[in-house]
Design a protein around this motif. Structure first.
Motif, short mmCIF file in Angstrom:
data_model
loop_
_atom_site.label_atom_id
_atom_site.label_comp_id
_atom_site.label_asym_id
_atom_site.label_seq_id
_atom_site.Cartn_x
_atom_site.Cartn_y
_atom_site.Cartn_z
N GLY A 56 0.78 -1.23 0.00
CA GLY A 56 0.00 0.00 0.00
C GLY A 56 0.81 1.28 0.00
N THR A 57 2.14 1.17 -0.01
CA THR A 57 2.96 2.38 -0.03
C THR A 57 3.22 2.81 -1.47
OG1 THR A 57 5.02 1.09 0.03
CG2 THR A 57 4.08 1.79 2.15
N PHE A 58 3.50 4.10 -1.65
CA PHE A 58 3.84 4.63 -2.97
C PHE A 58 4.79 5.81 -2.82
CE2 PHE A 58 -0.17 6.46 -1.51
CZ PHE A 58 0.01 7.82 -1.67
N TYR A 59 5.58 6.04 -3.85
CA TYR A 59 6.60 7.10 -3.82
C TYR A 59 6.97 7.47 -5.25
CZ TYR A 59 11.01 9.51 -2.77
OH TYR A 59 12.02 10.43 -2.69
N ALA A 60 7.05 8.78 -5.54
CA ALA A 60 7.47 9.22 -6.87
C ALA A 60 7.88 10.68 -6.83
CB ALA A 60 6.36 9.03 -7.88
N SER A 61 8.71 11.07 -7.79
CA SER A 61 9.10 12.47 -7.98
C SER A 61 8.41 12.99 -9.23
CB SER A 61 10.62 12.59 -8.11
OG SER A 61 11.26 12.22 -6.91
N ILE A 62 7.69 14.10 -9.09
CA ILE A 62 6.93 14.67 -10.19
C ILE A 62 7.65 15.92 -10.72
CG2 ILE A 62 4.70 15.61 -10.91
CD1 ILE A 62 4.53 12.73 -9.94
N PRO A 63 8.03 15.96 -12.00
CA PRO A 63 8.68 17.16 -12.55
C PRO A 63 7.69 18.32 -12.61
CG PRO A 63 9.01 15.23 -13.96
CD PRO A 63 7.93 14.88 -12.98
N ILE A 64 8.11 19.49 -12.12
CA ILE A 64 7.27 20.68 -12.21
C ILE A 64 8.12 21.87 -12.66
CG2 ILE A 64 5.57 19.91 -10.51
CD1 ILE A 64 6.87 21.70 -8.44
N ALA A 65 7.47 22.90 -13.17
CA ALA A 65 8.17 24.05 -13.73
C ALA A 65 8.12 25.28 -12.85
CB ALA A 65 7.57 24.38 -15.11
N THR A 66 7.42 25.18 -11.70
CA THR A 66 7.30 26.31 -10.78
C THR A 66 7.55 25.84 -9.34
OG1 THR A 66 4.90 25.91 -10.62
CG2 THR A 66 5.65 27.56 -12.23
N THR A 67 7.67 26.79 -8.44
CA THR A 67 7.93 26.43 -7.04
C THR A 67 6.75 25.71 -6.40
OG1 THR A 67 7.21 28.66 -6.42
CG2 THR A 67 9.59 28.28 -6.63
N ASP A 68 5.53 26.02 -6.85
CA ASP A 68 4.33 25.41 -6.30
C ASP A 68 3.34 25.15 -7.44
OD1 ASP A 68 4.72 26.03 -3.16
OD2 ASP A 68 5.28 27.80 -4.34
N ALA A 69 2.53 24.10 -7.29
CA ALA A 69 1.58 23.77 -8.35
C ALA A 69 0.39 23.00 -7.79
CB ALA A 69 2.26 22.96 -9.44
N SER A 70 -0.74 23.16 -8.45
CA SER A 70 -1.94 22.40 -8.11
C SER A 70 -2.05 21.23 -9.08
CB SER A 70 -3.18 23.29 -8.23
OG SER A 70 -4.36 22.56 -7.96
N VAL A 71 -2.30 20.04 -8.56
CA VAL A 71 -2.42 18.85 -9.40
C VAL A 71 -3.73 18.12 -9.10
CG1 VAL A 71 0.07 18.53 -9.62
CG2 VAL A 71 -1.15 17.40 -7.75
N PHE A 72 -4.09 17.25 -10.02
CA PHE A 72 -5.29 16.43 -9.90
C PHE A 72 -4.84 14.97 -9.95
CE2 PHE A 72 -8.65 14.00 -12.06
CZ PHE A 72 -9.73 14.25 -11.23
N ALA A 73 -5.34 14.15 -9.06
CA ALA A 73 -4.91 12.75 -9.02
C ALA A 73 -6.09 11.80 -9.09
CB ALA A 73 -4.11 12.49 -7.75
#
Length: 219
Positions: A56-73
Motif C-alpha cells: 500500500g505504499t507509494f513514492y514518486a518524484s513529479i517534474p514541475i516548472a514552478t515552485t508550487d503547483a496544483s495537481v489532480f490525481a
C-alpha cells in the motif's frame, strides 16, 4: 493555519515528491495513482503514474516548472486535488478501511461520513482542508448542463454579466465558510480561474447552447 498569505509561485524547474500509504489496500483496487499536471511552460497536460506497492505504499518524484503547483490525481476508488512544491515532500495517508465502513449497505455497521485522506508536508494545511466536505461542496464553476440552458439566448455582454455575478456571489459565500485566510485565498483564485476560462470560451459556449436549444446539432 500559520497566518501567512498564500505563496505566489515562481518559475523554477525541479521535482516534487509525492508519497504515502493506503490502509486497506488490495491490488485489485488498481496498481497505480495517476497525477495530472498542467505545465505552464509547455502548455501540455502531463500525466505521471505512481506505482502502488503490495503493502500500500507509494513514492514518486513529479517534474514541475514552478515552485508550487496544483495537481489532480486519479486514485483507487477516488479522485482528489492537492498542492505540491518543488524540492519538498507531500505525504498522504489514505484510509480505505474507514471509507468502506461509510459505504456498507448494512445500516447497523454504517459509520458517519468523515475525512479519510490526510496530508503532511508541503501545503498540508490547504491539502487537508481540500478533503473536507465544505471544500468539496464549494462550487468554482457552473455545471455544463445548467449553463447551457441558462445562456442559450444571451448576448456576449449578458454572458459576461452572468459569470461575473456568479463569481461575486460565490466570493460572498466563501467569506462565510469556516476556512483559514490562506484557504479562502486559494479557493478564490480557483474560482476566478474557472470564471476566466468560461469567459475566454464565451463565443463557443454561446454557440453550443444555441445549437442545443434549437436542435441544430454540432457544427
Amino acid at each position: 493555519d500559520d497566518g501567512k498569505p498564500l505563496v505566489t509561485p515562481t518559475w523554477k524547474s525541479g521535482k516534487a515528491t509525492v508519497k504515502g500509504f493506503i490502509r486497506g489496500y488490495k491490488p485489485e483496487m488498481g496498481k497505480e495513482i495517476i497525477v495530472y499536471y498542467d505545465n505552464p511552460v509547455t502548455g501540455i497536460h502531463e500525466m505521471h503514474g505512481i506505482g502502488i506497492k503490495p503493502d500500500g505504499t507509494f513514492y514518486a518524484s513529479i517534474p514541475i516548472a514552478t515552485t508550487d503547483a496544483s495537481v489532480f490525481a486519479r486514485m483507487p476508488n477516488s479522485t482528489i486535488s492537492f498542492l505540491i512544491a518543488e524540492g519538498q515532500e507531500v505525504e498522504m495517508y489514505i484510509d480505505r478501511v474507514a471509507e468502506g465502513h461509510q459505504r456498507i449497505p448494512n445500516k447497523a455497521l454504517l459509520t458517519q461520513q468523515q475525512q479519510t485522506i490526510f496530508f503532511r508536508g508541503a501545503h498540508a494545511d490547504i491539502n487537508n482542508c481540500l478533503q473536507t466536505e465544505e471544500a468539496k461542496s464549494f462550487d468554482t464553476y457552473i455545471p455544463t448542463k445548467k449553463y447551457l440552458k441558462d445562456i442559450a439566448d444571451m448576448s456576449l455582454e449578458e454572458y459576461k454579466s452572468y459569470y461575473m455575478d456568479f463569481c461575486q456571489k460565490q466570493l460572498a459565500v466563501l467569506e462565510e465558510l469556516p476556512f483559514s485566510g490562506k484557504m479562502k485565498e486559494f479557493l478564490g483564485l480557483e474560482l476566478k480561474q474557472d470564471v476566466c476560462h468560461s469567459l475566454f470560451f464565451g463565443d463557443s459556449h454561446l454557440e453550443s447552447a444555441f445549437r442545443q436549444k434549437h436542435n441544430l446539432g454540432r457544427r
